[in-house]
Design an enzyme around this catalytic site. Structure first.
Site, short mmCIF file in Angstrom:
data_model
loop_
_atom_site.label_atom_id
_atom_site.label_comp_id
_atom_site.label_asym_id
_atom_site.label_seq_id
_atom_site.Cartn_x
_atom_site.Cartn_y
_atom_site.Cartn_z
N LYS A 208 0.84 -1.20 0.00
CA LYS A 208 0.00 0.00 0.00
C LYS A 208 0.88 1.26 0.00
O LYS A 208 0.67 2.17 -0.78
CB LYS A 208 -0.93 -0.02 1.22
CG LYS A 208 -1.78 1.22 1.34
CD LYS A 208 -2.73 1.18 2.49
CE LYS A 208 -3.36 2.55 2.68
NZ LYS A 208 -4.27 2.62 3.80
N GLU A 214 10.53 -4.81 4.43
CA GLU A 214 10.57 -6.22 4.02
C GLU A 214 10.27 -6.36 2.53
O GLU A 214 10.97 -7.07 1.79
CB GLU A 214 9.53 -7.04 4.80
CG GLU A 214 9.79 -7.18 6.28
CD GLU A 214 9.24 -6.03 7.11
OE1 GLU A 214 8.96 -4.93 6.55
OE2 GLU A 214 9.09 -6.20 8.33
N GLY A 265 -4.74 -1.52 5.01
CA GLY A 265 -3.96 -2.67 4.54
C GLY A 265 -4.68 -4.00 4.79
O GLY A 265 -4.77 -4.84 3.90
N ARG A 266 -5.22 -4.18 5.99
CA ARG A 266 -5.85 -5.46 6.32
C ARG A 266 -7.25 -5.60 5.72
O ARG A 266 -7.89 -6.63 5.89
CB ARG A 266 -5.88 -5.65 7.84
CG ARG A 266 -6.48 -4.50 8.61
CD ARG A 266 -6.11 -4.58 10.09
NE ARG A 266 -6.54 -3.40 10.83
CZ ARG A 266 -5.84 -2.29 10.95
NH1 ARG A 266 -4.67 -2.17 10.35
NH2 ARG A 266 -6.29 -1.26 11.66
N GLU A 351 -4.72 -6.30 14.88
CA GLU A 351 -4.17 -5.01 14.45
C GLU A 351 -5.26 -3.94 14.53
O GLU A 351 -4.97 -2.77 14.78
CB GLU A 351 -3.60 -5.11 13.03
CG GLU A 351 -2.76 -3.91 12.63
CD GLU A 351 -1.93 -4.14 11.37
OE1 GLU A 351 -0.74 -4.50 11.48
OE2 GLU A 351 -2.46 -3.94 10.27
N HIS A 382 -5.65 -32.91 17.51
CA HIS A 382 -4.55 -33.77 17.94
C HIS A 382 -3.37 -32.96 18.43
O HIS A 382 -2.25 -33.47 18.50
CB HIS A 382 -4.16 -34.70 16.80
CG HIS A 382 -5.29 -35.63 16.44
ND1 HIS A 382 -5.51 -36.82 17.10
CD2 HIS A 382 -6.30 -35.50 15.55
CE1 HIS A 382 -6.60 -37.40 16.60
NE2 HIS A 382 -7.10 -36.61 15.67
N LYS A 491 9.45 -0.56 13.82
CA LYS A 491 10.03 -0.27 12.50
C LYS A 491 11.15 0.76 12.62
O LYS A 491 12.20 0.63 12.01
CB LYS A 491 8.95 0.29 11.56
CG LYS A 491 7.90 -0.70 11.12
CD LYS A 491 6.98 -0.02 10.11
CE LYS A 491 5.76 -0.85 9.80
NZ LYS A 491 4.80 -0.17 8.95
O1 F6P Z 1 3.16 -2.95 9.71
C1 F6P Z 1 1.80 -2.97 9.60
C2 F6P Z 1 1.34 -2.68 8.22
O2 F6P Z 1 1.29 -1.31 8.03
C3 F6P Z 1 -0.01 -3.32 7.94
O3 F6P Z 1 -1.06 -2.58 8.40
C4 F6P Z 1 0.06 -3.50 6.47
O4 F6P Z 1 -0.91 -4.40 6.01
C5 F6P Z 1 1.47 -3.98 6.30
O5 F6P Z 1 2.20 -3.23 7.24
C6 F6P Z 1 2.05 -3.84 4.94
O6 F6P Z 1 2.05 -2.50 4.53
P1 F6P Z 1 2.22 -2.12 3.02
O7 F6P Z 1 1.13 -2.74 2.25
O8 F6P Z 1 2.19 -0.63 2.99
O9 F6P Z 1 3.57 -2.65 2.56
#
Ligand code: F6P
Length: 532
Positions: A208, A214, A265-266, A351, A382, A491
């Site tokens: 987003k 990452e 995002g979620r 979240e 199990h 972060k």
């Molecule tokens: O670290 C949390 C977050 O901001 C989430 O809310 C989001 O889904 C995820 O990181 C990834 O963010 P992006 O889509 O901006 O890479």
């Protein structure tokens, strides 16, 4: 929403009293004995989801008080504000409109979504982008040379598409392998890259913000690998899904599908972030997925509170968390394709509602989101069901099962369903062996969701149901469910620590971090020695 902390609302005090008189000692077995129609009274058919809530520790007086709490907290006005496009995400000054992404039902027999007049231009823009995404998905499906699709993204840019692609794997197009890389741990990307050939791979960089460490690290490495492999045509093999089109262009990606800051995002699976799913199940399947969610939106928007499934679930969540003091909920999908559903719900719920202050920043002083966890049944049986049955904590369980499977193997599905029903039964009924090892206390609550089968529509409806139940509990607590400041500090610190790993600078660190850094740096130095 109410300006008062939820604990100061009159219904909260009434519920506290109710818990002491009829909550703490509520017994499900007695409840069924005294009301032979309890199943009928406590089950509900919502779009694509039948829900049996009868095995929950609740009676109609308590539910009436919870409904009072909903009214006092301003739930309906808050819901209407979301559907009116108001900026209910107050800390980021953003509207919350993931529902608009699914507002055009594929099935004309569905009730029409009344998109407010002032949002109609935006709705057109949404549909235009959606058509472009779906056309692109169809082109990828038709391109036999593209055999592998790698989604690079994390959090909402990974969990939703990954969960949905697995859930609908029986409807996925043969000949396309979908991979998901989220972790910055290079083991994950490298093990995927080993399976690929550059000229047959499409990388989807999903972020987003297009600032997530990452994702950018993984995308850089994927691009370097692609070029090393002699891959030609980055523009054909890399596509970005983001609200930050400029950053994607700087990265060197020409094909970019955008979305809007009002999609959290979620909650973004319904946007361009759903491209892997659209590639897997096709444009028609994806539209059906949106239509299922839209049907649930309409249910949430229009059904009276007492017949509104997301509302009923959100009320239960508050009753369990704040009055019974239960701190977690187990998710038990009796469908192996729903393997990533618990992980998806973890982000959605924890979240959104894992917060300690209300939307005005006042400390709540009461519990909010608990821990959501689980694995597909029957595997969980199990592993940890021992604890669910006989452990010292009561953990409500949320079963999901389908009536009709998509496989033809004889003897499996009946046994699977029998297990699901038996577990719910055992949790409730228990077994007497006073003081003995075979004693099951019983009276352990569960909800049971039954779908006809796992289809794009029913999955869409199930996920929208979960989104809205999180909305409801968040509204009852008075919190802003749509920001996520709690992930930011880590972060920032990670950037600092990474700089220190590179420079070896340890001054000003706390004792533990410094000690661990010394260990890591000593290892790095050892690796630099000749012959290591
Ligand atoms: O670290 C949390 C977050 O901001 C989430 O809310 C989001 O889904 C995820 O990181 C990834 O963010 P992006 O889509 O901006 O890479």
């Amino acid at each position: 929403m109410s300006q008062l902390p939820c604990t100061q609302l009159p219904a909260w005090s009434a519920l506290s009293r109710r818990f002491e008189s009829h909550g703490r000692d509520f017994d499900l077995r007695e409840a069924f004995a005294s009301d032979p129609k309890r199943f009928d009274h406590w089950s509900l058919q919502a779009p694509f989801v039948f829900a049996d809530l009868s095995k929950n520790l609740i009676d109609s007086t308590t539910e009436a008080l919870l409904l009072d709490l909903a009214r006092e907290s301003g739930l309906q006005a808050h819901r209407d504000a979301m559907f009116a496009g108001e900026r209910i995400n107050n800390t980021e000054q953003r509207a919350v409109m993931h529902w608009l992404l699914r507002a055009a039902p594929a099935d004309p027999s569905m009730p029409a979504q009344s998109v407010h007049k002032h949002m109609q231009a935006l709705h057109h823009e949404v549909q235009h982008v959606q058509s472009q995404v779906l056309e692109f998905a169809e082109r990828v499906r038709a391109d036999d040379a593209l055999t592998d699709i790698v989604n690079i993204g994390i959090g909402g840019s990974d969990l939703g598409p990954q969960m949905a692609v697995r859930a609908l794997s029986d409807q996925c197009m043969p000949g396309k392998r979908l991979h998901f890389v989220s972790n910055i741990d290079g083991h994950e990307l490298s093990s995927v890259l080993k399976q690929l050939r550059a000229q047959n791979t499409l990388f989807i960089v999903a972020s987003k913000t297009f600032t997530t460490l990452e994702t950018l690290r993984n995308a850089e490495s994927a691009k370097a690998w692609f070029l090393e492999q002699g891959g030609a045509g980055v523009e054909r093999h890399f596509v970005a899904l983001t609200t930050n089109v400029a950053a994607a262009a700087d990265f060197g990606i020409e094909t970019c599908f955008g979305f809007w800051d009002w999609v959290g995002g979620r909650f973004s699976l319904w946007s361009a972030i759903g491209l892997p799913l659209a590639i897997a199940i096709g444009a028609k399947g994806f539209r059906a997925f949106l239509a299922g969610a839209h049907a649930m939106d309409e249910h949430f928007r229009t059904a009276p509170l007492q017949a509104n499934l997301p509302v009923r679930l959100g009320l239960l969540d508050v009753w369990y968390r704040n009055f019974h003091g239960f701190t977690s909920r187990n998710i038990a999908p009796y469908h192996s394709h729903l393997q990533r559903y618990p992980a998806y719900l973890q982000q959605l719920e924890m979240e959104s509602n894992g917060k300690s202050v209300n939307a005005s920043g006042q400390l709540l002083g009461t519990g909010t989101a608990g821990v959501v966890w689980g694995e597909p049944g029957t595997n969980g049986q199990h592993a940890y069901f021992q604890m669910l049955h006989q452990g010292s904590d009561v953990i409500p369980v949320e079963f999901v099962a389908v009536k009709t499977p998509t496989h033809q193997l004889a003897g499996h599905h009946d046994a699977l369903l029998a297990n699901a029903l038996a577990q719910a039964q055992a949790l409730m009924l228990g077994q007497a062996d006073p003081g003995g090892h075979r004693h099951f206390p019983g009276n352990r609550p569960s909800s049971f969701f039954l779908l006809e089968s796992l289809t794009p529509q029913s999955l869409g409806a199930l996920l929208a149901l979960q989104e809205h139940r999180v909305f409801v509990s968040g509204a009852l607590w008075g919190i802003n469910s749509f920001d996520q400041w709690g992930v930011e500090l880590g972060k920032v610190l990670a950037k600092d620590v990474l700089g220190r790993i590179h420079s070896g600078r340890l001054d000003g660190l706390d004792g533990s971090t410094e000690g661990l850094m010394r260990q890591i740096l000593a290892n790095t130095a050892k690796q630099d020695e000749p012959g290591f």
